[in-house]
Design a protein around this motif. Structure first.
Motif, mmCIF file in Angstrom:
data_model
loop_
_atom_site.group_PDB
_atom_site.id
_atom_site.type_symbol
_atom_site.label_atom_id
_atom_site.label_comp_id
_atom_site.label_asym_id
_atom_site.label_seq_id
_atom_site.Cartn_x
_atom_site.Cartn_y
_atom_site.Cartn_z
ATOM 1 N N ASP A 1 9.247 41.815 -2.752
ATOM 2 C CA ASP A 1 9.742 42.730 -1.733
ATOM 3 C C ASP A 1 9.993 41.951 -0.447
ATOM 4 N N VAL A 2 11.114 42.231 0.189
ATOM 5 C CA VAL A 2 11.457 41.608 1.456
ATOM 6 C C VAL A 2 11.536 42.699 2.514
ATOM 7 N N GLU A 3 10.919 42.457 3.657
ATOM 8 C CA GLU A 3 11.005 43.364 4.795
ATOM 9 C C GLU A 3 11.631 42.625 5.959
ATOM 10 N N ILE A 4 12.560 43.287 6.607
ATOM 11 C CA ILE A 4 13.175 42.750 7.815
ATOM 12 C C ILE A 4 12.838 43.727 8.932
ATOM 13 N N GLU A 5 11.967 43.315 9.831
ATOM 14 C CA GLU A 5 11.605 44.158 10.967
ATOM 15 C C GLU A 5 12.439 43.717 12.163
ATOM 16 N N TYR A 6 13.095 44.678 12.796
ATOM 17 C CA TYR A 6 14.025 44.346 13.874
ATOM 18 C C TYR A 6 13.835 45.292 15.058
ATOM 19 N N CYS A 7 14.115 44.793 16.243
ATOM 20 C CA CYS A 7 13.981 45.556 17.471
ATOM 21 C C CYS A 7 15.192 46.470 17.650
ATOM 22 N N VAL A 8 14.939 47.776 17.665
ATOM 23 C CA VAL A 8 16.012 48.750 17.848
ATOM 24 C C VAL A 8 16.585 48.678 19.261
ATOM 25 N N PRO A 9 15.732 48.736 20.326
ATOM 26 C CA PRO A 9 16.290 48.703 21.683
ATOM 27 C C PRO A 9 17.065 47.424 22.001
ATOM 28 N N CYS A 10 16.734 46.328 21.307
ATOM 29 C CA CYS A 10 17.409 45.046 21.560
ATOM 30 C C CYS A 10 18.765 44.954 20.868
ATOM 31 N N GLY A 11 19.037 45.898 19.967
ATOM 32 C CA GLY A 11 20.308 45.882 19.260
ATOM 33 C C GLY A 11 20.370 44.896 18.110
ATOM 34 N N HIS A 12 19.237 44.649 17.458
ATOM 35 C CA HIS A 12 19.200 43.699 16.342
ATOM 36 C C HIS A 12 19.592 44.308 15.000
ATOM 37 N N LEU A 13 20.095 45.538 14.988
ATOM 38 C CA LEU A 13 20.464 46.175 13.724
ATOM 39 C C LEU A 13 21.514 45.373 12.968
ATOM 40 N N ASN A 14 22.561 44.915 13.640
ATOM 41 C CA ASN A 14 23.606 44.135 12.961
ATOM 42 C C ASN A 14 23.039 42.853 12.364
ATOM 43 N N ARG A 15 22.166 42.190 13.099
ATOM 44 C CA ARG A 15 21.532 40.964 12.599
ATOM 45 C C ARG A 15 20.697 41.286 11.365
ATOM 46 N N ALA A 16 19.970 42.406 11.395
ATOM 47 C CA ALA A 16 19.118 42.801 10.268
ATOM 48 C C ALA A 16 19.954 43.122 9.036
ATOM 49 N N THR A 17 21.046 43.874 9.215
ATOM 50 C CA THR A 17 21.873 44.228 8.060
ATOM 51 C C THR A 17 22.608 43.007 7.515
ATOM 52 N N LEU B 1 14.563 47.580 5.650
ATOM 53 C CA LEU B 1 14.746 47.417 7.082
ATOM 54 C C LEU B 1 13.685 48.262 7.769
ATOM 55 N N VAL B 2 12.898 47.617 8.634
ATOM 56 C CA VAL B 2 11.790 48.275 9.314
ATOM 57 C C VAL B 2 12.067 48.242 10.813
ATOM 58 N N THR B 3 12.109 49.414 11.441
ATOM 59 C CA THR B 3 12.398 49.459 12.871
ATOM 60 C C THR B 3 11.192 49.030 13.681
ATOM 61 N N GLY B 4 11.469 48.390 14.805
ATOM 62 C CA GLY B 4 10.421 47.933 15.703
ATOM 63 C C GLY B 4 10.938 47.897 17.128
ATOM 64 N N ASP B 5 10.156 47.290 18.017
ATOM 65 C CA ASP B 5 10.574 47.123 19.397
ATOM 66 C C ASP B 5 9.932 45.861 19.952
ATOM 67 N N GLY B 6 10.054 45.639 21.224
ATOM 68 C CA GLY B 6 9.431 44.463 21.834
ATOM 69 C C GLY B 6 10.114 43.158 21.472
ATOM 70 N N GLY B 7 11.375 43.212 21.071
ATOM 71 C CA GLY B 7 12.120 41.992 20.762
ATOM 72 C C GLY B 7 11.874 41.434 19.375
ATOM 73 N N VAL B 8 11.168 42.165 18.534
ATOM 74 C CA VAL B 8 10.788 41.660 17.221
ATOM 75 C C VAL B 8 11.998 41.445 16.307
ATOM 76 N N PHE B 9 11.972 40.365 15.574
ATOM 77 C CA PHE B 9 12.865 40.142 14.440
ATOM 78 C C PHE B 9 12.103 39.228 13.496
ATOM 79 N N GLN B 10 11.553 39.818 12.446
ATOM 80 C CA GLN B 10 10.754 39.075 11.478
ATOM 81 C C GLN B 10 11.230 39.374 10.072
ATOM 82 N N VAL B 11 11.120 38.358 9.216
ATOM 83 C CA VAL B 11 11.417 38.529 7.798
ATOM 84 C C VAL B 11 10.135 38.191 7.045
#
Length: 76
Positions: A3-19, A38-48
């Motif tokens: 299983d792969v999880e991509i957690e990305y910051c919603v307020p930062c606009g990382h959705l395109n990067r995550a997809t 795809l797991v929503t987050g905040d605080g600038g997070v972008f983790q795989v």
């Protein structure tokens, strides 16, 4: 299978990067991955994470899809 999880910051606009990351991982490792979530987050997070283990964290490395793909390949 993994299983792969991509957690990305919603307020930062990382959705395109995550997809984009999800698309590359699915096209590269589709037969070896059970799911990509795809797991929503905040605080600038972008983790795989692969099976709960962090293989990429934007806080530690620059975003590089090739490097992320290599890290996921190693984890698989």
């Amino acid at each position: 299978m993994s299983d792969v999880e991509i957690e990305y910051c919603v307020p930062c606009g990382h959705l395109n990067r995550a997809t984009d990351t999800a698309e590359v991982l699915l096209s590269t490792f589709g037969a070896d991955i059970d799911r990509v979530a795809l797991v929503t987050g905040d605080g600038g997070v972008f983790q795989v994470r692969v099976d709960g283990e962090t293989v990429f964290d934007k806080a530690e490395d620059e975003y590089d899809i090739d490097a992320i793909t290599r890290s996921v390949r190693t984890a698989l």
